[in-house]
Design a protein around this motif. Structure first.
Motif, PDB file in Angstrom:
ATOM      1  N   VAL A 158      39.001  15.635  20.017  1.00 48.34           N
ATOM      2  CA  VAL A 158      39.602  15.625  18.680  1.00 48.34           C
ATOM      3  C   VAL A 158      39.336  16.965  18.008  1.00 48.34           C
ATOM      4  N   LEU A 159      40.384  17.633  17.557  1.00 50.51           N
ATOM      5  CA  LEU A 159      40.226  18.937  16.902  1.00 50.51           C
ATOM      6  C   LEU A 159      40.009  18.752  15.399  1.00 50.51           C
ATOM      7  N   THR A 160      39.235  19.631  14.823  1.00 47.76           N
ATOM      8  CA  THR A 160      39.013  19.584  13.370  1.00 47.76           C
ATOM      9  C   THR A 160      40.252  20.118  12.643  1.00 47.76           C
ATOM     10  N   ARG A 161      40.351  19.820  11.354  1.00 48.94           N
ATOM     11  CA  ARG A 161      41.456  20.346  10.548  1.00 48.94           C
ATOM     12  C   ARG A 161      41.474  21.877  10.589  1.00 48.94           C
ATOM     13  N   GLU A 162      40.304  22.480  10.532  1.00 52.31           N
ATOM     14  CA  GLU A 162      40.209  23.944  10.541  1.00 52.31           C
ATOM     15  C   GLU A 162      40.759  24.505  11.847  1.00 52.31           C
ATOM     16  N   GLU A 163      40.359  23.872  12.948  1.00 46.74           N
ATOM     17  CA  GLU A 163      40.836  24.353  14.237  1.00 46.74           C
ATOM     18  C   GLU A 163      42.355  24.135  14.368  1.00 46.74           C
ATOM     19  N   CYS A 164      42.825  23.010  13.877  1.00 45.09           N
ATOM     20  CA  CYS A 164      44.271  22.734  13.911  1.00 45.09           C
ATOM     21  C   CYS A 164      45.043  23.810  13.148  1.00 45.09           C
ATOM     22  N   LEU A 165      44.557  24.172  11.971  1.00 48.37           N
ATOM     23  CA  LEU A 165      45.255  25.170  11.150  1.00 48.37           C
ATOM     24  C   LEU A 165      45.211  26.545  11.818  1.00 48.37           C
ATOM     25  N   ARG A 166      44.112  26.831  12.490  1.00 43.73           N
ATOM     26  CA  ARG A 166      43.994  28.103  13.217  1.00 43.73           C
ATOM     27  C   ARG A 166      45.011  28.158  14.367  1.00 43.73           C
ATOM     28  N   LEU A 167      45.124  27.066  15.107  1.00 50.32           N
ATOM     29  CA  LEU A 167      46.071  27.011  16.227  1.00 50.32           C
ATOM     30  C   LEU A 167      47.512  27.072  15.705  1.00 50.32           C
ATOM     31  N   LEU A 168      47.754  26.394  14.606  1.00 52.36           N
ATOM     32  CA  LEU A 168      49.085  26.376  13.982  1.00 52.36           C
ATOM     33  C   LEU A 168      49.504  27.800  13.607  1.00 52.36           C
ATOM     34  N   ALA A 169      48.574  28.539  13.039  1.00 53.01           N
ATOM     35  CA  ALA A 169      48.887  29.892  12.568  1.00 53.01           C
ATOM     36  C   ALA A 169      49.205  30.843  13.720  1.00 53.01           C
ATOM     37  N   GLN A 170      48.745  30.499  14.935  1.00 51.55           N
ATOM     38  CA  GLN A 170      48.971  31.386  16.083  1.00 51.55           C
ATOM     39  C   GLN A 170      50.198  31.016  16.913  1.00 51.55           C
ATOM     40  N   ALA A 171      50.768  29.843  16.665  1.00 50.20           N
ATOM     41  CA  ALA A 171      51.863  29.355  17.516  1.00 50.20           C
ATOM     42  C   ALA A 171      53.188  29.998  17.109  1.00 50.20           C
ATOM     43  N   PRO A 172      53.968  30.504  18.067  1.00 51.64           N
ATOM     44  CA  PRO A 172      55.231  31.144  17.709  1.00 51.64           C
ATOM     45  C   PRO A 172      56.338  30.134  17.384  1.00 51.64           C
ATOM     46  N   ILE A 173      56.245  28.958  17.998  1.00 52.73           N
ATOM     47  CA  ILE A 173      57.326  27.955  17.907  1.00 52.73           C
ATOM     48  C   ILE A 173      56.699  26.607  17.561  1.00 52.73           C
ATOM     49  N   GLY A 174      57.351  25.884  16.681  1.00 51.62           N
ATOM     50  CA  GLY A 174      56.944  24.507  16.415  1.00 51.62           C
ATOM     51  C   GLY A 174      58.153  23.613  16.493  1.00 51.62           C
ATOM     52  N   ARG A 175      57.924  22.331  16.456  1.00 49.74           N
ATOM     53  CA  ARG A 175      59.037  21.378  16.523  1.00 49.74           C
ATOM     54  C   ARG A 175      58.993  20.497  15.296  1.00 49.74           C
ATOM     55  N   ILE A 176      60.099  20.499  14.565  1.00 49.41           N
ATOM     56  CA  ILE A 176      60.159  19.718  13.342  1.00 49.41           C
ATOM     57  C   ILE A 176      60.887  18.401  13.618  1.00 49.41           C
ATOM     58  N   VAL A 177      60.294  17.332  13.140  1.00 50.41           N
ATOM     59  CA  VAL A 177      60.812  15.975  13.367  1.00 50.41           C
ATOM     60  C   VAL A 177      61.375  15.463  12.056  1.00 50.41           C
ATOM     61  N   PHE A 178      62.630  15.035  12.092  1.00 52.15           N
ATOM     62  CA  PHE A 178      63.271  14.529  10.877  1.00 52.15           C
ATOM     63  C   PHE A 178      64.202  13.388  11.263  1.00 52.15           C
ATOM     64  N   THR A 179      64.932  12.870  10.290  1.00 51.92           N
ATOM     65  CA  THR A 179      65.854  11.771  10.558  1.00 51.92           C
ATOM     66  C   THR A 179      67.265  12.286  10.367  1.00 51.92           C
ATOM     67  N   ASP A 180      68.124  12.026  11.351  1.00 49.21           N
ATOM     68  CA  ASP A 180      69.507  12.492  11.295  1.00 49.21           C
ATOM     69  C   ASP A 180      70.407  11.275  11.467  1.00 49.21           C
ATOM     70  N   HIS A 181      71.101  10.897  10.402  1.00 50.85           N
ATOM     71  CA  HIS A 181      71.946   9.695  10.460  1.00 50.85           C
ATOM     72  C   HIS A 181      71.161   8.484  10.967  1.00 50.85           C
ATOM     73  N   ALA A 182      70.000   8.285  10.391  1.00 49.68           N
ATOM     74  CA  ALA A 182      69.140   7.119  10.689  1.00 49.68           C
ATOM     75  C   ALA A 182      68.559   7.136  12.101  1.00 49.68           C
TER      76      ALA A 182
END
Lengths: 145, 145
Positions: B18-42
């Motif tokens: 389990v990663l800490t919030r701090e470590e998660c934010l550090r990894l997030l800041a270094q990642a070039p690409i992320g994937r956004i999850v949303f709802t499209d027409h339900a």
């Protein structure tokens, strides 16, 4: 990433190349890791998993007690694979939307047990999820000229 | 991928670290690409995007007419980054769940325009989405011994 010599690339209004269903399924079959999108306590959730294909279905193994197992029974889920080249700023992605199905039939289970699907995460993974590739879409960022 | 010398790794019931919030934010800041999850027409939808961070917020640029722009206004979305080593069968992932916000305030917009955020996809990308990192979780597959 190669453009694989497309002759008649169709682009969407954002300028991304639209991949055919056949190409999407081919890319899906080659990807080691996908991301499954489901709902967890009414919030969106996304989790990377390794997987394999059985025909055009996606097959995932997990623990029967996992959130993922609970959240994907006869429910519509999304599944995504992608590959990016950070230096060239190109890449592709494929998204599947389909019904997730908890495999409970012993014959179907026996068939899935023959597939080359060792999970990367530790611990027992006796639960199989099968996702139908009902809707398959894919996009590629064209090479920059 | 390195284990970064953790002294007191906490593991979840699946055996993942389990990663800490701090470590998660550090990894997030270094990642070039992320994937956004949303709802499209339900239906669930997931789309890779390049992004940057402003403090602990995720910032994405897109076209104002895009599905993504329409689907992320004052709505809860998920956002995921990960990195895997196929040979070693190890990797990590970080998931954010938070409210997506369409940036309309001119001052906020001017601030975001100073960020190093060139989109990889072609075409104009004048719409900014800002996602609060309300819930941040991360897991790492331990190195196999």
């Amino acid at each position: 990433m190669n453009v694989d010599g497309h002759d008649t690339a169709v682009t969407d209004k954002a300028g991304l190349e639209v991949l055919t269903r056949e190409e999407c399924l081919r890319l899906l079959a080659q990807a080691p890791i996908g991301r499954i999108v489901f709902t967890d306590h009414a919030l969106p959730a996304v989790q990377p998993v390794n997987f394999t294909m059985l025909g055009t279905d996606i097959v995932i193994r997990t623990s029967p007690e996992s959130k993922l197992a609970q959240a994907t029974r006869d429910t519509v889920v999304a599944f995504e694979v992608d590959d990016y080249d950070e230096e060239a700023r190109t890449g592709w992605s494929v998204m599947v939307v389909g019904v997730g199905h908890a495999v409970e039939d012993p014959e179907e289970r026996s068939l899935l047990e023959t597939l080359p699907l060792d999970t990367w995460a530790p611990g027992p993974r006796s639960h199989y999820i099968r996702i139908m590739t009902d809707i398959v879409t894919g996009r590629r960022i064209p090479e920059h000229s």
